[in-house]
Structures are given as structure tokens and as C-alpha cells.
Motif scaffolding. Sequence first.
Motif, PDB file in Angstrom:
ATOM      1  N   MET A   1       5.175  41.667   0.724  1.00  0.00           N
ATOM      2  CA  MET A   1       6.003  42.280   1.766  1.00  0.00           C
ATOM      3  C   MET A   1       7.465  41.933   1.547  1.00  0.00           C
ATOM      4  O   MET A   1       7.764  40.840   1.076  1.00  0.00           O
ATOM      5  N   ASP A   2       8.364  42.844   1.898  1.00  0.00           N
ATOM      6  CA  ASP A   2       9.790  42.526   1.860  1.00  0.00           C
ATOM      7  C   ASP A   2      10.156  41.769   3.130  1.00  0.00           C
ATOM      8  O   ASP A   2       9.558  41.979   4.171  1.00  0.00           O
ATOM      9  N   VAL A   3      11.182  40.938   3.015  1.00  0.00           N
ATOM     10  CA  VAL A   3      11.552  40.094   4.146  1.00  0.00           C
ATOM     11  C   VAL A   3      12.390  40.876   5.158  1.00  0.00           C
ATOM     12  O   VAL A   3      12.543  40.460   6.293  1.00  0.00           O
ATOM     13  N   ASP A   4      12.905  42.028   4.759  1.00  0.00           N
ATOM     14  CA  ASP A   4      13.885  42.703   5.620  1.00  0.00           C
ATOM     15  C   ASP A   4      13.267  43.513   6.758  1.00  0.00           C
ATOM     16  O   ASP A   4      13.972  44.172   7.505  1.00  0.00           O
ATOM     17  N   LEU A   5      11.927  43.481   6.884  1.00  0.00           N
ATOM     18  CA  LEU A   5      11.212  44.149   7.977  1.00  0.00           C
ATOM     19  C   LEU A   5      11.408  45.658   7.973  1.00  0.00           C
ATOM     20  O   LEU A   5      11.229  46.314   8.998  1.00  0.00           O
ATOM     21  N   GLN A   6      11.801  46.214   6.836  1.00  0.00           N
ATOM     22  CA  GLN A   6      11.890  47.669   6.758  1.00  0.00           C
ATOM     23  C   GLN A   6      10.496  48.280   6.819  1.00  0.00           C
ATOM     24  O   GLN A   6      10.306  49.362   7.345  1.00  0.00           O
ATOM     25  N   ASP A   7       9.530  47.552   6.249  1.00  0.00           N
ATOM     26  CA  ASP A   7       8.147  47.993   6.332  1.00  0.00           C
ATOM     27  C   ASP A   7       7.533  47.289   7.527  1.00  0.00           C
ATOM     28  O   ASP A   7       7.429  46.064   7.528  1.00  0.00           O
TER      29      ASP A   7
ATOM     30  N   HIS B   1       6.233  54.123   9.423  1.00  0.00           N
ATOM     31  CA  HIS B   1       7.609  54.565   9.552  1.00  0.00           C
ATOM     32  C   HIS B   1       8.523  53.476   9.019  1.00  0.00           C
ATOM     33  O   HIS B   1       8.463  52.343   9.482  1.00  0.00           O
ATOM     34  N   ARG B   2       9.343  53.820   8.051  1.00  0.00           N
ATOM     35  CA  ARG B   2      10.210  52.798   7.471  1.00  0.00           C
ATOM     36  C   ARG B   2      11.493  52.676   8.279  1.00  0.00           C
ATOM     37  O   ARG B   2      12.109  53.668   8.636  1.00  0.00           O
ATOM     38  N   GLU B   3      11.853  51.453   8.561  1.00  0.00           N
ATOM     39  CA  GLU B   3      13.038  51.250   9.391  1.00  0.00           C
ATOM     40  C   GLU B   3      14.255  50.879   8.559  1.00  0.00           C
ATOM     41  O   GLU B   3      14.159  50.649   7.367  1.00  0.00           O
ATOM     42  N   GLU B   4      15.384  50.807   9.260  1.00  0.00           N
ATOM     43  CA  GLU B   4      16.646  50.416   8.642  1.00  0.00           C
ATOM     44  C   GLU B   4      16.634  48.911   8.378  1.00  0.00           C
ATOM     45  O   GLU B   4      16.009  48.161   9.120  1.00  0.00           O
ATOM     46  N   ARG B   5      17.305  48.493   7.317  1.00  0.00           N
ATOM     47  CA  ARG B   5      17.447  47.052   7.085  1.00  0.00           C
ATOM     48  C   ARG B   5      18.375  46.505   8.153  1.00  0.00           C
ATOM     49  O   ARG B   5      19.484  46.994   8.335  1.00  0.00           O
ATOM     50  N   LYS B   6      17.922  45.465   8.890  1.00  0.00           N
ATOM     51  CA  LYS B   6      18.719  44.993  10.028  1.00  0.00           C
ATOM     52  C   LYS B   6      19.663  43.862   9.650  1.00  0.00           C
ATOM     53  O   LYS B   6      20.797  43.816  10.078  1.00  0.00           O
TER      54      LYS B   6
END
Length: 315
Positions: free
Chosen positions: A98-104, A201-206
Motif C-alpha cells: 500500500m502507498d502511505v499517501d492514502l490515495q488508495d 475511488h482514488r483520492e487526492e494526495r493530502k
Amino acid sequence: MTMADLSIIVPVKDEEEAIGPFLARVVPLLESFDDPVAQSFEILFVDDGSSDTTLEVIRKANAADRRIRGISLSRNFGKEAALSAGIDAADGKAVVPMDVDLQDPPEALREMVAKWRDGYDVVYGVRDNRETDTLPKRLTADLYYRAHNWLSDDKIPEHAGDFRLLDRRVVDVIRQMPERNRFMKGLFAWAGFRQAAVSYHREERKVGTTKYNYWKLWRLAVDGITSASTVPLRVWSYLGAFVALGALGYAIYIIIVALTSGINVPGYASLMVAVLFLGGLQLLSLGVLGEYIGRILIEAKGRPLYVIRERIGEG
Ligand code: UDP
Ligand code: MG
């Protein structure tokens, strides 16, 4: 010492601000699952040569919660190598990079685990949107998937990221693959097994910024294609045969013209076009050869994929 059942692998490069929010969302989520596999989880951060305080943040997280572990690489080896390090070190019956940026969105894990329970060995996430990416990135991604799947026999699912659940059996296959070139999506595609998709749904990198620019993406694309297909190597013989045939036809035409209406001197333009076109084609094909030979060299050296400097916590 207990082994975890579900391993979440998170490669991180300069992500000091992102780790906190990631844990705040993922840990309570996993704890809320009814499935026993989620009750015994580990979160394994792979510090990919960060130059900020990422490693300190991981240490603190481990001190507060033993289910959080870390591996620190000796320098930046790139996300694909970091993922390999994580996959090698993970204990779980199911492993999720998993990526850490919570986009997924980690919430998709619930459905992934359910599908895994149904008997699927690979459950990959597919984005139902790409609006969070810029238009050029979307177009180039599209083009890439098309080129890859056209050139290679191991089809990779379009718009599937690295976010996916892998059964231990698949992980063991991946771990046995000896190659240095770790284009993960390609390796997963090659491994086969029963695969299912979960859309999200992929979100924006916060927090933080993307670690990929176009040049890095291009290199990744070249890695992907050269590791999955030899078509770019072989196409030149056909192209060469085609050009040679054309040249033969043109030669016959010139001879006939010379015989019937005498020697025809003008021809600078056609000469230049032919010389430049063929010169360009030859350099291009040499370049493609170079891409492959360079990779053969890297494989032949057989160096380790990554070097671990330190392990934080144990599994
Ligand atoms: N990453 C890494 N090593 C690198 C580059 C990135 O471990 O050399 C990690 C990064 O910290 C993040 C993940 O890979 O957790 C995805 O990176 P990013 O979000 O920048 O990529 P994008 O989503 O823009 O494709
Ligand atoms: Mg990202």
C-alpha cells in the motif's frame, strides 16, 4: 512471538508527515474487521533511504504499537525494490502493498479480504476514476497499458495500482523470481493464479508530494516493457526486410528510368531523405538494443536488490 496473518507493506521515502495520518486511519480500520485475519495484522514500513525524519517516526510508532515494524534500506533503491524488501520480510498469510499517501482508500481492504476468503489468490484494486491525475498523466498511463498489453503475453490489468492483496502462495512465487528488474505489476501478471478485482475511488494526495516525475515514469515504463516482452528487439528484422524490399523496388525503377530516358542526375532530396531516415532508424534500433543489453548486464552482475541497514521491531 506471534506471526501476523495480514501484512500491510508500506514503502516510504521522505514521508514523515504522511505516516501519522496513515496509521490513524488504517489501524482502527483493521481492528474493526470481524475477520480473524485482520485481527492479527502487521504494518511493515520500508524506509527507502529517506533523508527526513521518517525513520524516527517509524521507531516511535513501533515503540507505541508492536504490530508496527520497519525495515530501513541503506539508501534509496526505488519503490519497486522497497516493495520487494517488504514482501521478503512479511510474515502474513495475506500480504498487501500500500502507498502511505492514502490515495488508495484502505476501506477497500474489507472487500479484498472477503474476496480472498472466497478463494482468490490475488485481489487487485482498480481505480474507477483517474480525475485526480493530470490529463497528460492519464493519457500517458493509458498509452502505456495499451503498449504493454499489446507487446506482452502477460497482460496487466488497466488502472490497477500496486494496491492489492496477495496470498502467501503468490508471495512465495514472487520471492523466487531471481531478476533484478522488479516491475511489480509485470511480476504479478506473470505469476498468474486466481485473480479478482475490487474497484475503488482514488483520492487526492493530502500530505507530502508525489515522488514520481515524468522521467521516472518513463524509466518505469521502459523497465516494464523490456522485462515483459522481446518484441522491441525483434521488430527490427521485419522493419529492415520491409525497407530493403522497398529499396529493391526503387532500384529497379531507377535502372528502368536510366535505360529508357538516360541517366537522371537530380535526386538530392530523395537521397537525403533515405540517408536520414535510415540513419535515424539504425540509431533507434541500436538504442533499443542498448536498453536490453544494459539490463542483461545488471542481471548478470547479480547484485542484491536492496541492502537492509536496520530492522525496527521483529516479526
Ligand atoms: N516511494 C518509495 N521510494 C521512492 C519513491 C516513492 O518508497 O523512491 C513510496 C512513497 O513514499 C509512497 C509510494 O512509494 O508511499 C508511492 O509514491 P507516490 O505517492 O509519490 O507516487 P504516485 O502516487 O504519485 O504514483
Ligand atoms: Mg501517491
